[in-house]
Design an enzyme around this catalytic site. Structure first.
Site: not given
Length: 417
Positions: A22-23, A92, A116, A305
């Site tokens: 995802k990142n 974000r 978040d 995370d």
């Protein structure tokens, strides 16, 4: 409100494949804005944040189509340098559109980002670096408006902290800037290295990936490429912790264990048996974990995370664990939900003291963010009775089909929409 319902007491076993990170994928989707034409990403996770970022790109004029874990983006010769508030407030990561839009269009209008709520995560470092490159910014009715006269100019930017987002924005801006941009105290995360690999394949000239000093030699133009997204180390770590808390044994494939050195070491310290291959890892959980301490730090330290998942695991440890959260001041918001399940956790400032209990109790709880939601499901795997985790759209933002994939490992779990 969608929920995930978990029945505790079932050890996990089997194999599970990790999807793309995802990142990494969100920033690599945005990188397409730097070059007109057809871009293709493979190993793309089907998660909510990818869908949201696809909508952001469509708003700029791009065409975005999904295949089987692949994504094709066609970027027009002229893009609209605007990201709408109804999309940006949900995620974000959309702030990284600032750099490529300024570099490509000379202007950008970005609604202030959401995502978040983990406390203060200021974007000043992004703006300070881009201002050193010639950009000017003003806030107009909740919208950040950036402009540059001509091309961005290369500059030396020293970050006060190795911010992942600021490093990414400077990379995405610097590749088309005039001259050399140097990022001092750059983030070293594997996802940053993967973004640099993509940009270099597009024709950029970037050196220093994986170090604190990254140098970008600006070029006149870039071209589209095909790129395979790096595996998601956080997904791999989450399934490793899920195996550990149930006392099960799970093999995670298509991952990079080297990107989880600290997290896997802490699992070993707690009593897990961990085997590592080049692209796989196997975790066997103990009957009851031993207490361990850890502190979150930028890579290669313990990833923030992975903090909530590890706290859920240590809530049933034999002994007292102390953790320190050094990155996000509101990361502990989920602790009250674990306490509802019987966890004994006290928080003071950036520190949490976890007094392990023998048994958690299933009950209704609410996910407060992506990783907190995963942590509550993990806690439910060990709890007595049934745990119902609400507001799991948070989990959808970072995990593909989380309940079904856990069920494939033997968990008694279902999603209810």
């Amino acid at each position: 409100m969608p929920t995930i319902v978990v029945e505790g007491g079932h050890a996990l076993s089997g194999n599970i494949r990790v999807r793309g990170a995802k990142n990494a994928v969100l920033k690599e989707m945005v990188a397409a804005l730097l070059a007109p034409g057809r871009h293709r990403l493979t190993n793309v996770p089907r998660i909510l944040d990818v869908d949201l970022m696809a909508d952001v790109l469509r708003h700029t004029g791009c065409t975005v189509e999904f295949g089987d874990h692949e994504l094709v983006t066609v970027v027009p010769d002229e893009v609209l340098p605007v990201t709408p508030i109804e999309l940006v407030r949900k995620m974000r990561a959309s702030i990284v559109a600032l750099g490529p839009l300024l570099a490509r269009c000379g202007e950008a209008r970005i609604a202030m980002p959401g995502g978040d709520d983990l406390g203060a995560r200021p974007i000043e470092w992004h703006l300070d670096g881009l201002e050193r490159m010639g950009a000017e910014f003003e806030l107009v009715h909740g919208e950040l408006v950036g402009r540059v006269d001509g091309r961005l100019k290369g500059a030396e930017v020293e970050l006060p902290f190795p911010s992942v987002g600021a490093t990414e924005n400077l990379l995405l801006a610097g590749v088309l800037a005039e001259g050399r941009t140097t990022v001092v105290n750059a983030a070293r995360e594997p996802e940053i290295c993967d973004l640099i690999d993509l940009l270099n394949a597009m024709g950029a000239r970037i050196t220093g990936a994986g170090t604190a000093l990254v140098t970008i030699e600006g070029v006149e133009s870039l071209h589209p490429v095909e790129h395979e997204v790096i595996p998601d180390r956080l997904e791999a770590g989450t399934y490793a912790v899920a195996a550990a808390i149930t006392g099960g044994e799970v093999t995670v494939t298509d991952c990079h264990p080297a990107h989880l050195r600290m997290e896997l070491r802490k699992l070993e310290d707690s009593g897990c048996e961990v085997e590592r291959g080049e692209d796989w890892l196997r975790v066997g959980g103990p009957e009851r974990p031993a207490a361990v301490d850890f502190a979150t730090l930028p890579y290669p330290g313990f990833h923030t995370d992975m903090h909530p998942q590890m706290v859920a695991y240590l809530s049933v440890a034999d002994g007292v664990s102390v953790i320190t959260e050094n990155l996000y001041d509101a990361r502990f918001r989920y602790v009250g939900e674990l306490a509802r399940m019987g966890a004994e956790i006290s928080v003071e400032g950036p520190h949490a003291v976890i007094r392990g209990v023998e048994q958690l109790q299933g009950c209704p709880v609410l996910a407060t963010d992506i990783r907190a939601g995963a942590a509550l499901v993990i806690a439910g795997l060990r709890a007595e009775g049934v745990t119902e985790v609400g507001d799991v759209t948070h989990i959808d933002r970072g995990y593909e089909d989380f309940a079904r994939r856990l069920a494939s490992l033997g968990a008694v779990v279902e999603r209810r929409d």
